[in-house]
Design an enzyme around this catalytic site. Structure first.
Site, PDB file in Angstrom:
ATOM      1  CG  ASP A  88      -1.950   1.107   1.097  1.00  0.00           C
ATOM      2  OD1 ASP A  88      -2.759   1.038   0.162  1.00  0.00           O
ATOM      3  OD2 ASP A  88      -1.930   2.058   1.910  1.00  0.00           O
ATOM      4  CG  ASP A 477      -9.262  -3.967 -40.965  1.00  0.00           C
ATOM      5  OD1 ASP A 477      -8.516  -4.372 -41.891  1.00  0.00           O
ATOM      6  OD2 ASP A 477      -8.927  -3.979 -39.774  1.00  0.00           O
ATOM      7  N   GLY A 503     -12.455  -1.446 -46.826  1.00  0.00           N
ATOM      8  CA  GLY A 503     -11.579  -0.619 -47.665  1.00  0.00           C
ATOM      9  C   GLY A 503     -10.120  -0.818 -47.315  1.00  0.00           C
ATOM     10  CG  ASP A 504      -5.695  -1.091 -49.182  1.00  0.00           C
ATOM     11  OD1 ASP A 504      -5.095  -0.398 -48.331  1.00  0.00           O
ATOM     12  OD2 ASP A 504      -5.122  -1.883 -49.945  1.00  0.00           O
ATOM     13  CG  PHE A 505      -5.377   1.906 -43.973  1.00  0.00           C
ATOM     14  CD1 PHE A 505      -4.051   1.742 -44.318  1.00  0.00           C
ATOM     15  CD2 PHE A 505      -5.894   1.165 -42.909  1.00  0.00           C
ATOM     16  CE1 PHE A 505      -3.237   0.859 -43.630  1.00  0.00           C
ATOM     17  CE2 PHE A 505      -5.083   0.270 -42.209  1.00  0.00           C
ATOM     18  CZ  PHE A 505      -3.751   0.113 -42.574  1.00  0.00           C
ATOM     19  NE  ARG A 520      -1.505  -3.857 -29.622  1.00  0.00           N
ATOM     20  CZ  ARG A 520      -2.397  -3.807 -28.635  1.00  0.00           C
ATOM     21  NH1 ARG A 520      -3.672  -3.581 -28.907  1.00  0.00           N
ATOM     22  NH2 ARG A 520      -2.032  -3.981 -27.390  1.00  0.00           N
TER      23      ARG A 520
HETATM   24  O1  LIG Z   1       4.390   8.071  -8.445  1.00  0.00           O
HETATM   25  C1  LIG Z   1       3.517   7.196  -8.291  1.00  0.00           C
HETATM   26  N1  LIG Z   1       2.859   7.040  -7.124  1.00  0.00           N
HETATM   27  C2  LIG Z   1       1.914   6.092  -6.933  1.00  0.00           C
HETATM   28  C3  LIG Z   1       1.577   5.239  -7.965  1.00  0.00           C
HETATM   29  C4  LIG Z   1       0.517   4.179  -7.842  1.00  0.00           C
HETATM   30  O2  LIG Z   1      -0.434   4.567  -6.886  1.00  0.00           O
HETATM   31  C5  LIG Z   1      -1.141   3.412  -6.425  1.00  0.00           C
HETATM   32  C6  LIG Z   1      -1.274   3.510  -4.934  1.00  0.00           C
HETATM   33  O3  LIG Z   1      -2.466   2.940  -4.514  1.00  0.00           O
HETATM   34  P1  LIG Z   1      -2.550   1.612  -3.647  1.00  0.00           P
HETATM   35  O4  LIG Z   1      -1.326   1.404  -2.868  1.00  0.00           O
HETATM   36  O5  LIG Z   1      -3.832   1.675  -2.894  1.00  0.00           O
HETATM   37  O6  LIG Z   1      -2.613   0.478  -4.748  1.00  0.00           O
HETATM   38  P2  LIG Z   1      -3.700   0.177  -5.849  1.00  0.00           P
HETATM   39  O7  LIG Z   1      -3.276   0.738  -7.187  1.00  0.00           O
HETATM   40  O8  LIG Z   1      -5.086   0.584  -5.403  1.00  0.00           O
HETATM   41  O9  LIG Z   1      -3.623  -1.385  -5.982  1.00  0.00           O
HETATM   42  P3  LIG Z   1      -3.928  -2.478  -4.837  1.00  0.00           P
HETATM   43  O10 LIG Z   1      -4.802  -3.495  -5.507  1.00  0.00           O
HETATM   44  O11 LIG Z   1      -2.596  -3.014  -4.460  1.00  0.00           O
HETATM   45  O12 LIG Z   1      -4.637  -1.804  -3.699  1.00  0.00           O
HETATM   46  C7  LIG Z   1      -0.289   2.216  -6.853  1.00  0.00           C
HETATM   47  O13 LIG Z   1      -0.925   1.552  -7.949  1.00  0.00           O
HETATM   48  C8  LIG Z   1       1.007   2.848  -7.323  1.00  0.00           C
HETATM   49  O14 LIG Z   1       1.642   2.080  -8.317  1.00  0.00           O
HETATM   50  C9  LIG Z   1       2.242   5.388  -9.202  1.00  0.00           C
HETATM   51  O15 LIG Z   1       1.982   4.653 -10.186  1.00  0.00           O
HETATM   52  N2  LIG Z   1       3.223   6.359  -9.314  1.00  0.00           N
END
Ligand SMILES: O=c1[nH]cc([C@@H]2O[C@H](COP(=O)(O)OP(=O)(O)OP(=O)(O)O)[C@@H](O)[C@H]2O)c(=O)[nH]1
Length: 616
Positions: A88, A477, A503-505, A520
């Site tokens: 987190d 496409d 079509g062909d772009f 892509r």
């Molecule tokens: O510079 C950056 N700071 C933070 C992030 C991203 O922010 C989220 C933080 O959220 P959390 O820890 O609650 O995680 P979630 O994305 O909700 O995924 P969970 O399923 O683990 O709860 C995190 O994704 C960071 O990567 C960033 O990308 N850059």
């Protein structure tokens, strides 16, 4: 490789990342860890005031995320994974804890608080070791946190809003992504950069060392050193030097060798230990398990393709658990061959095995069964039946340059009648996975009409019309592609906002539109054809209109995030290549598009948006 013993301790375990964060997934997979992703359903609503420090809150949230996944997986089939990792990330400034913004105003409030100031980013991590005793889940939690200090420059209101409108802040702690556009807001970083991005990899490796390599006195005595090696580093470790233990099995009895396929990364080949003239017992070679895994990698791919082809995942999606004998009957194969294939799929994390038989993992249910919006079954089959053959010519392609095999061995997949449906299935699955992110990478609400050139089954068009209810999309496409589009339209979800034009772009008039989309497409072609196509688009696009290119954009050192094999795929299959942002910018500017901007649309795809300038 220096780091492999640490990550290698997890290689033969079933590891789950309890996170929906694509950044965490990317950081850990780049470190060589093999794992499944099962996003946690734990609601991040702990009472912040009840924690003595912000990081205690982040650690507890990380722990609850991981425990929720462990217990859900255990309840599902009475078997939890070996290790679940939760994390987190939070930002703290002026005594406040900032998480992900709930909307643009919230993002604005957060970024304004950070503006011109230093703040701290904490990531709490929980590593949960699980085992099942008498049907009950038993867990052992190791946890830690990392802090990084970040300072924002003084930023103008206009810049903050421009950043918010890019959409980037919304799923990021503190409302910014330091790894992308948000990097421009940052004056300095003190500490671990990856900690800010969402996962403190360095501290994680040190924690693994602590867990799996506790110093053992007899080893310290056995190896003569001028000083005892530092314990806060994970460099130069091997099982032979540090002893080996496994927290899941109790630290006391560590040091067991495993003889599983691929080997234990720390294992030392017989005869590689010896005493030198000073009586020092040393390790002369480290078992190259990572290398052997690379050498064997094609076997894993082939096992996955074969299980897809035999519809193993479809059978188990309909009915599970099933024993090998029953599956063999349903897929019309031998029991002993089926059992081996199934066990390999278990080892690869595609199936689960319990007393009652085999089941799909969530990953296989979602992506490897042949039905479902996010199925990659078509892509696996296309890789098996076509890409596989083309890759046998890789050596030739490398010797001769682009597209050596093209025209000699196989036709372009869309041109071959037998393969076009399969190619469409592959593209459909791949596009569905990223369509929403492409549609939202930029705010496209100013456009009322778009033309998706080479839009195949309309998967991206559908995501665009869901996101922008005013938008009408014309998909262009080849006629032989458009003829099969009805097979891919989800029942009851046809929309009047989308029309298909054969079509062909390169040859036909392009339909009028405010926004032209090339997803892509450009990577398939060499520069002269790209110029031809862009000049046609530019000729049809009115001033103020846009061009949106979705591709994997190479870093300037030419490394592509997670897509190097894809670059070889282009080499053997087409005359095209992937390009850097300056290359795309130059191509677009040469055809009258200005204000060329980049946004990331997930792990493997980027979006470049340009605006048509008025003719001089
Ligand atoms: O510079 C950056 N700071 C933070 C992030 C991203 O922010 C989220 C933080 O959220 P959390 O820890 O609650 O995680 P979630 O994305 O909700 O995924 P969970 O399923 O683990 O709860 C995190 O994704 C960071 O990567 C960033 O990308 N850059």
């Amino acid at each position: 490789m220096v780091l492999s013993p640490v990550i290698g301790k997890l290689l033969h375990k079933r590891v789950v990342l309890a996170s929906a964060s694509p950044r965490r997934r990317e950081i850990l997979s780049h470190a060589g860890l093999r794992f499944e992703v099962v996003p946690s359903r734990f609601k991040e609503k702990l009472d912040k005031a009840s924690f003595p420090t912000p990081y205690a809150y982040a650690i507890e949230t990380a722990k609850q995320k991981a425990l929720e996944v462990a217990s859900r997986m255990h309840q599902k089939d009475l078997r939890a994974p070996d290790v679940v990792i939760g994390a987190d990330t939070i930002v703290t400034v002026g005594g406040l804890i900032l998480e992900k913004p709930v909307d643009k105003q919230d993002a604005y409030r957060m970024l304004s608080r950070l503006n011109g100031k230093e703040h701290s980013v904490f990531t709490g991590v929980a590593i949960v070791h699980c085992c099942t005793k008498d049907g009950q889940l038993d867990t052992e939690v190791s946890e830690f946190h990392e802090e990084t200090t970040v300072k924002f420059s003084e930023l103008s209101e206009e810049l903050l809003w421009e950043y918010i409108d890019s959409g980037e802040p919304m799923d990021k702690a503190g409302g910014y992504g330091i790894q992308a556009l948000g990097g421009m807001l940052v004056e300095y970083v003190h500490g671990d950069f990856l900690n800010v991005v969402g996962f403190p990899l360095n501290h994680f490796c040190k924690k693994l060392v602590e867990l799996y390599y506790p110093p053992r006195r007899k080893d310290v005595q056995r190896v003569k050193h001028d000083s005892i090696p530092p314990v806060d580093t994970f460099e130069n470790l091997s099982d032979a030097e540090q002893g080996s233990s496994d927290p899941a099995q109790g630290n006391e009895g560590g040091g067991h060798w495993r003889a599983e396929a691929g080997g234990d990364r720390g294992q030392v080949p017989a005869g590689s230990q010896g005493a030198d003239s000073n009586g020092t017992v040393g390790v002369t070679a480290q078992f190259p398990a990572g290398l052997l895994e690379l050498i064997d990698g094609f076997k894993a791919s082939k096992a996955l393709f074969t299980a897809c082809k035999l519809k193993v995942f479809d059978v188990l999606k309909d009915e599970a658990p099933l024993k090998a004998m029953d599956i063999a009957g349903k897929i019309d194969a031998s029991v002993c061959g089926t059992e081996r294939l199934l066990d390999v799929c278990v080892a690869l994390g595609l199936l689960e095995k319990a007393d009652r038989g085999y089941c799909n993992t969530d990953l296989a249910d979602l992506h490897l069964a042949s039905d479902g919006e996010y199925s990659l079954h078509g892509l696996a089959m296309h890789s098996n039946d076509h890409a596989w053959n083309l890759f046998t010519d890789l050596e030739l392609a490398v010797r001769e340059g682009a597209n050596a095999a093209f025209g000699r061995k196989a036709e372009h997949p869309v041109q071959s009648k037998q393969t076009k449906l399969q190619f469409m299935r592959a593209m459909h699955g791949l596009t569905n996975l990223t369509a929403r992110q492409v549609a939202t990478a930029f705010d496209l609400s100013r456009f009322t009409s778009a033309c998706d050139l080479g839009g195949c089954t309309g998967a991206l068009a559908r995501a665009l019309t869901q996101q922008y209810p005013r938008l009408k999309v014309t998909v262009v496409d080849l006629p032989e592609v458009i003829e099969h589009v009805p097979c891919f339209q989800p029942e009851g979800r046809q929309t009047e906002q989308i029309s298909f034009v054969p079509g062909d772009f390169f040859k036909d008039n392009l339909p009028e539109a405010e926004l032209y989309i090339l997803s892509r497409i450009l990577h398939e072609w060499p520069d002269d054809k790209v110029h031809e196509l862009l000049s046609r688009v530019s000729g049809s696009c009115r001033p103020g209109g846009g061009i949106l290119v979705a591709e994997t954009v190479l870093e300037e050192n030419r490394a592509a995030r997670g897509s190097l094999p894809a670059s070889l795929n282009l080499l053997v299959r087409t005359q095209g290549r992937e390009r850097t942002l300056p290359e795309y910018r130059s191509l677009l500017e040469q055809h009258g598009f200005w204000d060329v901007r980049l946004a990331h649309a997930g792990d493997r795809l980027d979006v470049v948006l340009g605006t048509r300038a008025a003719p001089p």
